[in-house]
Structure formats: C-alpha cells, structure tokens
Design a protein around this motif. Structure first.
Motif, PDB file in Angstrom:
ATOM      1  N   ILE A 128       0.839  -1.205   0.000  1.00 45.74           N
ATOM      2  CA  ILE A 128       0.000   0.000   0.000  1.00 45.74           C
ATOM      3  C   ILE A 128       0.873   1.254   0.000  1.00 45.74           C
ATOM      4  N   SER A 129       1.899   1.280   0.841  1.00 46.19           N
ATOM      5  CA  SER A 129       2.779   2.451   0.938  1.00 46.19           C
ATOM      6  C   SER A 129       3.502   2.718  -0.379  1.00 46.19           C
ATOM      7  N   ILE A 130       4.040   1.673  -0.970  1.00 47.05           N
ATOM      8  CA  ILE A 130       4.745   1.833  -2.252  1.00 47.05           C
ATOM      9  C   ILE A 130       3.790   2.373  -3.309  1.00 47.05           C
ATOM     10  N   ASN A 131       2.568   1.841  -3.342  1.00 47.83           N
ATOM     11  CA  ASN A 131       1.625   2.293  -4.357  1.00 47.83           C
ATOM     12  C   ASN A 131       1.144   3.718  -4.123  1.00 47.83           C
ATOM     13  N   MET A 132       1.056   4.136  -2.881  1.00 45.09           N
ATOM     14  CA  MET A 132       0.705   5.533  -2.609  1.00 45.09           C
ATOM     15  C   MET A 132       1.841   6.455  -3.073  1.00 45.09           C
ATOM     16  N   ILE A 133       3.075   6.065  -2.814  1.00 51.43           N
ATOM     17  CA  ILE A 133       4.230   6.833  -3.289  1.00 51.43           C
ATOM     18  C   ILE A 133       4.218   6.882  -4.814  1.00 51.43           C
ATOM     19  N   LEU A 134       3.916   5.741  -5.443  1.00 52.93           N
ATOM     20  CA  LEU A 134       3.854   5.691  -6.903  1.00 52.93           C
ATOM     21  C   LEU A 134       2.792   6.637  -7.457  1.00 52.93           C
ATOM     22  N   LEU A 135       1.663   6.683  -6.812  1.00 57.64           N
ATOM     23  CA  LEU A 135       0.596   7.571  -7.288  1.00 57.64           C
ATOM     24  C   LEU A 135       1.042   9.032  -7.209  1.00 57.64           C
ATOM     25  N   LEU A 136       1.716   9.400  -6.130  1.00 61.15           N
ATOM     26  CA  LEU A 136       2.237  10.768  -5.999  1.00 61.15           C
ATOM     27  C   LEU A 136       3.307  11.046  -7.054  1.00 61.15           C
ATOM     28  N   LEU A 137       4.220  10.101  -7.239  1.00 60.75           N
ATOM     29  CA  LEU A 137       5.258  10.279  -8.253  1.00 60.75           C
ATOM     30  C   LEU A 137       4.661  10.346  -9.654  1.00 60.75           C
ATOM     31  N   PHE A 138       3.615   9.565  -9.880  1.00 62.55           N
ATOM     32  CA  PHE A 138       2.946   9.587 -11.178  1.00 62.55           C
ATOM     33  C   PHE A 138       2.386  10.978 -11.464  1.00 62.55           C
ATOM     34  N   GLY A 139       1.813  11.610 -10.451  1.00 64.40           N
ATOM     35  CA  GLY A 139       1.306  12.969 -10.623  1.00 64.40           C
ATOM     36  C   GLY A 139       2.418  13.936 -10.987  1.00 64.40           C
ATOM     37  N   TRP A 140       3.548  13.806 -10.307  1.00 67.38           N
ATOM     38  CA  TRP A 140       4.692  14.671 -10.609  1.00 67.38           C
ATOM     39  C   TRP A 140       5.203  14.390 -12.022  1.00 67.38           C
ATOM     40  N   GLN A 141       5.280  13.118 -12.399  1.00 66.82           N
ATOM     41  CA  GLN A 141       5.732  12.743 -13.737  1.00 66.82           C
ATOM     42  C   GLN A 141       4.795  13.299 -14.812  1.00 66.82           C
ATOM     43  N   ALA A 142       3.513  13.326 -14.513  1.00 65.75           N
ATOM     44  CA  ALA A 142       2.542  13.853 -15.482  1.00 65.75           C
ATOM     45  C   ALA A 142       2.844  15.318 -15.784  1.00 65.75           C
ATOM     46  N   VAL A 143       3.156  16.081 -14.757  1.00 69.52           N
ATOM     47  CA  VAL A 143       3.457  17.506 -14.947  1.00 69.52           C
ATOM     48  C   VAL A 143       4.763  17.678 -15.726  1.00 69.52           C
ATOM     49  N   THR A 144       5.820  16.993 -15.301  1.00 70.49           N
ATOM     50  CA  THR A 144       7.100  17.146 -16.000  1.00 70.49           C
ATOM     51  C   THR A 144       7.014  16.569 -17.410  1.00 70.49           C
ATOM     52  N   GLY A 145       6.236  15.522 -17.587  1.00 66.51           N
ATOM     53  CA  GLY A 145       6.051  14.939 -18.915  1.00 66.51           C
ATOM     54  C   GLY A 145       5.363  15.897 -19.867  1.00 66.51           C
ATOM     55  N   MET A 146       4.412  16.660 -19.364  1.00 63.76           N
ATOM     56  CA  MET A 146       3.733  17.629 -20.231  1.00 63.76           C
ATOM     57  C   MET A 146       4.695  18.732 -20.661  1.00 63.76           C
ATOM     58  N   ASN A 147       5.665  19.066 -19.809  1.00 57.03           N
ATOM     59  CA  ASN A 147       6.703  20.026 -20.216  1.00 57.03           C
ATOM     60  C   ASN A 147       7.520  19.457 -21.366  1.00 57.03           C
ATOM     61  N   ILE A 148       7.827  18.173 -21.300  1.00 60.16           N
ATOM     62  CA  ILE A 148       8.584  17.519 -22.365  1.00 60.16           C
ATOM     63  C   ILE A 148       7.751  17.483 -23.645  1.00 60.16           C
ATOM     64  N   VAL A 149       6.468  17.145 -23.526  1.00 61.12           N
ATOM     65  CA  VAL A 149       5.582  17.129 -24.699  1.00 61.12           C
ATOM     66  C   VAL A 149       5.540  18.517 -25.340  1.00 61.12           C
ATOM     67  N   GLN A 150       5.469  19.546 -24.524  1.00 63.27           N
ATOM     68  CA  GLN A 150       5.454  20.909 -25.059  1.00 63.27           C
ATOM     69  C   GLN A 150       6.741  21.209 -25.829  1.00 63.27           C
ATOM     70  N   ASN A 151       7.876  20.747 -25.305  1.00 61.39           N
ATOM     71  CA  ASN A 151       9.148  20.928 -26.020  1.00 61.39           C
ATOM     72  C   ASN A 151       9.137  20.192 -27.358  1.00 61.39           C
ATOM     73  N   VAL A 152       8.575  18.985 -27.387  1.00 60.33           N
ATOM     74  CA  VAL A 152       8.497  18.210 -28.625  1.00 60.33           C
ATOM     75  C   VAL A 152       7.628  18.955 -29.632  1.00 60.33           C
ATOM     76  N   ILE A 153       6.492  19.458 -29.179  1.00 61.59           N
ATOM     77  CA  ILE A 153       5.582  20.196 -30.074  1.00 61.59           C
ATOM     78  C   ILE A 153       6.271  21.454 -30.608  1.00 61.59           C
ATOM     79  N   ASN A 154       7.012  22.151 -29.760  1.00 60.98           N
ATOM     80  CA  ASN A 154       7.712  23.363 -30.198  1.00 60.98           C
ATOM     81  C   ASN A 154       8.771  23.074 -31.258  1.00 60.98           C
ATOM     82  N   ARG A 155       9.365  21.862 -31.200  1.00 56.90           N
ATOM     83  CA  ARG A 155      10.394  21.481 -32.183  1.00 56.90           C
ATOM     84  C   ARG A 155       9.782  21.016 -33.503  1.00 56.90           C
ATOM     85  N   MET A 156       8.492  20.750 -33.546  1.00 58.31           N
ATOM     86  CA  MET A 156       7.856  20.227 -34.772  1.00 58.31           C
ATOM     87  C   MET A 156       7.746  21.279 -35.851  1.00 58.31           C
TER      88      MET A 156
END
Length: 156
Positions: A128-156
């Motif tokens: 349970i603890s590991i999965n709660m940490i994963l859910l929090l990290l997933f949220g953080w990854q979603a935000v940083t991932g969207m920054n990466i997607v924006q960079n990819v779109i800007n390079r297109m």
C-alpha cells in the motif's frame, strides 16, 4: 515504406508514451479504489455488506488490473525511452527519466509483494505504501512529462 511514412511514424511515436501514461495514471487511481474495496470486503463485520462486496469480486479485479498496469508500465517506459532515442539520438538523463525508471522498479516490488500479503501485514502495508508513493510520483511525472511534450511540439 517510404521516407515520408517513416518520418511520420517517428514524429508521432513520441506521443504514445505520454498518452498511455496518462491512461495508466487514471487506471492506477481506479486500482487504488479496487484495493480499498477489497480491504473493506476483508475487514467488514457486517455480513450482508460482506456478501454484497464479495459478489463484486474487488480482490480479483484489483489483482488483475495491477498485473495489467505492471506490464503496460514497463513496456510504455521502454517505448518512451526508445522514442526519445530514435528522435534525438540520445537519452536525456534528467529527473523525469530517473524517477520514471525508479517508479518502474517500485511498481515491480509492489507487485512482487502480492503473494505474501494474505498472511503478512508488513507485506500488505509495504504494498500500500509503495503504491501511494507511486501515485504521488505519477502525478509529478505527469506535470514534467507535459513540459517535455510541449518541447516536442515546439520542435515540430
């Protein structure tokens, strides 16, 4: 295949990883709900409620969804890394990559604890603890991932 088709595949391959990861993020939240319902089924003293909850088979649904999430997480992590390498000629070693790889490892540990959870409270709490940490990290990854997607779109 001609060069135009290959280039189109190369460009659009960069979006497979973020799209699937957003879907996994939502499914992970649903898996958490199933796990909570499974615990409720196991711990309730109300016999009628327990009968109703058993009919909904939360335990097996949680287990099956977790297995699917693990497989898709590992494969999609590899797809994201491959798409980055194919499109850029290198992997960008940054927090997004390192946290993503760490999450993949944590996901496998949480899954590996499953057989031990029925009789071991420490395994259950760790899962349970590991999965709660994963859910929090997933949220953080979603935000940083969207920054990466924006960079990819800007390079297109």
């Amino acid at each position: 295949m001609n060069a135009t088709t290959l280039n189109t595949i190369k460009v659009w391959s960069q979006f497979i990883h973020p799209i699937v990861m957003w879907i996994l993020f939502g499914l992970m939240a649903y898996a958490m709900y199933l796990g909570m319902q499974s615990k409720k089924t196991r711990t309730t003293d109300d016999k009628e409620l327990r009968k109703e909850l058993i009919k909904k088979d939360y335990r097996n649904r949680h287990y099956q969804l977790g297995s699917i999430l693990l497989a898709v997480m590992v494969v999609t992590t590899l797809i994201g890394m491959a798409a980055t390498y194919v499109n850029s000629g290198k992997l960008f070693v940054n927090a997004h990559l390192l946290i993503g790889l760490g999450m993949t490892g944590l996901f496998s540990i949480a899954a590996a604890l499953t057989p031990f959870m029925q009789k071991n409270e420490v395994a259950r709490i760790s899962h349970i603890s590991i999965n709660m940490i994963l859910l929090l990290l997933f949220g953080w990854q979603a935000v940083t991932g969207m920054n990466i997607v924006q960079n990819v779109i800007n390079r297109m």
